[in-house]
Scaffold this motif. Structure first.
Motif, mmCIF file in Angstrom:
data_model
loop_
_atom_site.group_PDB
_atom_site.id
_atom_site.type_symbol
_atom_site.label_atom_id
_atom_site.label_comp_id
_atom_site.label_asym_id
_atom_site.label_seq_id
_atom_site.Cartn_x
_atom_site.Cartn_y
_atom_site.Cartn_z
ATOM 1 N N THR A 1 103.145 79.748 24.225
ATOM 2 C CA THR A 1 104.359 79.455 23.443
ATOM 3 C C THR A 1 104.380 80.186 22.108
ATOM 4 O O THR A 1 105.436 80.319 21.507
ATOM 5 C CB THR A 1 104.476 77.949 23.150
ATOM 6 N N VAL A 2 103.228 80.649 21.628
ATOM 7 C CA VAL A 2 103.168 81.173 20.265
ATOM 8 C C VAL A 2 103.994 82.453 20.136
ATOM 9 O O VAL A 2 104.446 82.812 19.047
ATOM 10 C CB VAL A 2 101.695 81.385 19.848
ATOM 11 N N ASP A 3 104.242 83.101 21.261
ATOM 12 C CA ASP A 3 105.034 84.318 21.236
ATOM 13 C C ASP A 3 106.465 84.051 20.776
ATOM 14 O O ASP A 3 107.168 84.953 20.348
ATOM 15 C CB ASP A 3 105.032 84.951 22.634
ATOM 16 N N TYR A 4 106.903 82.805 20.870
ATOM 17 C CA TYR A 4 108.274 82.478 20.449
ATOM 18 C C TYR A 4 108.378 82.207 18.957
ATOM 19 O O TYR A 4 109.479 82.045 18.435
ATOM 20 C CB TYR A 4 108.824 81.300 21.262
ATOM 21 N N CYS A 5 107.255 82.144 18.262
ATOM 22 C CA CYS A 5 107.303 82.037 16.799
ATOM 23 C C CYS A 5 107.829 83.368 16.259
ATOM 24 O O CYS A 5 107.331 84.427 16.625
ATOM 25 C CB CYS A 5 105.895 81.755 16.264
ATOM 26 N N SER A 6 108.831 83.309 15.384
ATOM 27 C CA SER A 6 109.418 84.559 14.884
ATOM 28 C C SER A 6 108.646 85.116 13.696
ATOM 29 O O SER A 6 108.911 86.233 13.259
ATOM 30 C CB SER A 6 110.874 84.314 14.469
ATOM 31 N N GLY A 7 107.724 84.324 13.153
ATOM 32 C CA GLY A 7 106.954 84.791 11.998
ATOM 33 C C GLY A 7 107.721 84.708 10.694
ATOM 34 O O GLY A 7 107.341 85.325 9.705
ATOM 35 N N CYS A 8 108.793 83.922 10.662
ATOM 36 C CA CYS A 8 109.643 83.883 9.458
ATOM 37 C C CYS A 8 108.895 83.292 8.256
ATOM 38 O O CYS A 8 109.243 83.586 7.116
ATOM 39 C CB CYS A 8 110.912 83.099 9.718
ATOM 40 N N GLY A 9 107.913 82.465 8.493
ATOM 41 C CA GLY A 9 107.069 81.976 7.398
ATOM 42 C C GLY A 9 107.558 80.722 6.698
ATOM 43 O O GLY A 9 106.910 80.237 5.770
ATOM 44 N N PHE A 10 108.691 80.170 7.134
ATOM 45 C CA PHE A 10 109.188 78.971 6.444
ATOM 46 C C PHE A 10 108.193 77.828 6.527
ATOM 47 O O PHE A 10 108.054 77.041 5.594
ATOM 48 C CB PHE A 10 110.538 78.529 7.022
ATOM 49 N N CYS A 11 107.511 77.711 7.653
ATOM 50 C CA CYS A 11 106.556 76.613 7.830
ATOM 51 C C CYS A 11 105.427 76.711 6.799
ATOM 52 O O CYS A 11 105.084 75.731 6.143
ATOM 53 C CB CYS A 11 105.994 76.632 9.246
ATOM 54 N N SER A 12 104.878 77.922 6.632
ATOM 55 C CA SER A 12 103.766 78.092 5.690
ATOM 56 C C SER A 12 104.211 77.791 4.269
ATOM 57 O O SER A 12 103.470 77.194 3.482
ATOM 58 C CB SER A 12 103.231 79.524 5.745
#
Ligand code: SF4
Ligand code: SF4
Ligand code: SF4
Length: 433
Positions: free
Chosen positions: A72-83
């Motif tokens: 599933t991690v491939d669907y993370c867009s890497g936008c960084g809002f979570c961090s």
């Protein structure tokens, strides 16, 4: 300018700090629109425990048999809002990126992912054959073929190649890889144009040069290659390190000599500031000095203003201007400097669209299997811009501009283009404070 370091816990081990508060899930734009991605808490710290279980104790009872959550991690867009939102400083986006790279390690990269990382190669070839390349990329049959064979969605927003790269248009400005002979650092800055301004948007680079020169700076444009972010996003860390080393090899000499490095792409500047060290583990002095010397252009101009050094002789621009702050900018932790600069332009009515993500996330929204997710993520933003009836909007990141332009029909500009226009419109009188 580099943001304060975010904690000292290594990325992988920061999972242990998770409070299970779910704040990250509430801010994740991808989890909001699709069930294909279970959200940052699950794909990040929770999955990391499985990864550590299998990594730290290979063969230990039960550990290797645990089902991997990594598909599933491939669907993370890497936008960084979570961090950015996590109260415990868990580096979720970075963790996901590393998990993606680990999944791909030892496998030949998918052609599509490799191609998306070759921005200098595609830029060189595209600008050499711009009329044909631009026609092909707007031909329905060709795009259908690329979609089916390569995996780049037929409606994904692809930019137009410039007829001539920015670097080919440079006059006698200092292009040396060595600061010797350059004007002193209080009167000159280094410009990092990246691949987008070089091959697709030379007008953005020209506006940056105009604005910096208007403020009394000589602009040095040393040799450089793509910052490597598309390679990092696609898990190709080895190639990304190669690009990083080439850039650091040139830029570090300038940074050590006291020059500031100014970029017009929030993605490139964030990569130089943080990603070389955080994602690529380049912890040497070159990476440190370059990270500390790098500024996003609006951050740099606002700092000049704060120190009373910005030329504020802006002419009147009477129009409404929707503004989208890209997520990479938010990761800088520098606020929204473009909006503060827009406030200095008489007549300009700039409005923050106050939406998290346009969906493109670098190369994420170009991919056939992610395109619909990206469009759903950006739809509220597109609706707001359409509802304003705007024919022009501003954003600091190139891929966001291409996405928003394709989705709304508005013309998208970099904030520095607005400032260059406002300087050109100045006809004397009293400058803004
Ligand atoms: S926001 Fe941080 S602490 Fe809260 S669940 Fe997500 S990772 Fe854990
Ligand atoms: S980086 Fe973005 S898409 Fe990925 S988990 Fe975090 S908020 Fe969600
Ligand atoms: S597309 Fe723009 S707003 Fe969306 S994730 Fe990327 S930089 Fe952020």
């Amino acid at each position: 300018m580099i943001a304060a370091p975010r904690g000292s816990v290594p990325i992988g081990l920061s999972a242990d700090e998770c409070l299970k508060c779910n704040v990250c899930t509430t801010v994740c734009p991808v989890a909001r629109v699709t069930d294909l991605f279970p959200g940052p808490k699950y794909a990040g710290p929770q999955a990391q425990r499985f990864r550590l279980g299998t990594t730290l104790a290979p063969g230990s009872p039960g550990s290797a048999a645990l089902p991997s959550p990594d598909h599933t991690v491939d669907y993370c867009s890497g936008c960084g809002f979570c961090s950015t939102a996590c109260p415990a400083d868990v580096k979720i986006a970075e963790m996901n990126n590393r998990a993606r790279a680990a999944l791909r390690a030892g496998h030949r990269p998918r052609l599509r992912d490799w191609l998306l990382g070759q921005t200098d190669l595609s830029g060189r070839l595209g600008t050499l054959s711009a009329p044909l390349a631009n026609w092909s990329l707007r031909n329905g049959l060709f795009r259908w073929l690329i979609d089916r064979v390569v995996g780049i969605h037929r409606h994904a927003p692809l930019p137009r190649f410039a007829g001539r790269p920015f670097r080919a248009r440079l006059g006698d400005r200092h292009r040396s890889a060595d600061p010797a002979g350059a004007p002193p650092p209080d009167r000159a800055v280094v410009y990092f144009h990246g691949c987008a301004a070089n091959y697709y948007e030379p007008h953005v680079a020209k506006a940056a040069l105009d604005v910096l020169e208007r403020n009394g700076f000589a602009v040095i444009v040393p040799p450089q290659v793509c910052c490597g972010l598309p390679l990092i996003s696609n898990g190709l860390y080895g190639s990304a390190r190669g690009r990083a080393r080439r850039n650091l090899g040139v830029l570090a000499a300038y940074a050590r000599a006291g020059y500031r490095i100014v970029g017009t792409s929030t993605s490139c500047t964030h990569t130089l500031k943080s990603e070389y060290r955080e994602m690529l583990d380049l912890e040497d002095d070159d990476a440190r000095v370059v990270g500390e010397a790098t500024w996003d252009i609006c951050e740099f101009l606002l700092d000049l203003h704060d120190r009373g050094r910005l030329d504020t002789s802006f002419g009147m621009i009477e129009r409404a201007l929707p503004y989208h702050a890209p997520c990479q900018l938010r990761s800088h932790g520098i606020g929204l400097p473009a909006l503060d600069l827009f406030a200095l332009v008489p007549g300009l009515d700039a409005t923050d669209m106050d939406h998290d993500c346009c969906g493109i996330a670098g190369t994420y929204g170009l991919k056939s299997e992610k395109y619909d997710i990206a469009m759903a993520v950006g739809e509220p933003l597109f609706r707001k811009i359409r509802a304003m009836g705007a024919t022009e909007a501003a954003c600091d990141s190139e891929t966001c501009r291409w996405q928003i332009e394709a989705a709304t029909g508005a013309r998208l500009v970099h904030p520095v283009e607005i400032l260059a226009e406002a300087y050109a419109a100045w006809s004397g009188g009293v400058a803004a404070g």
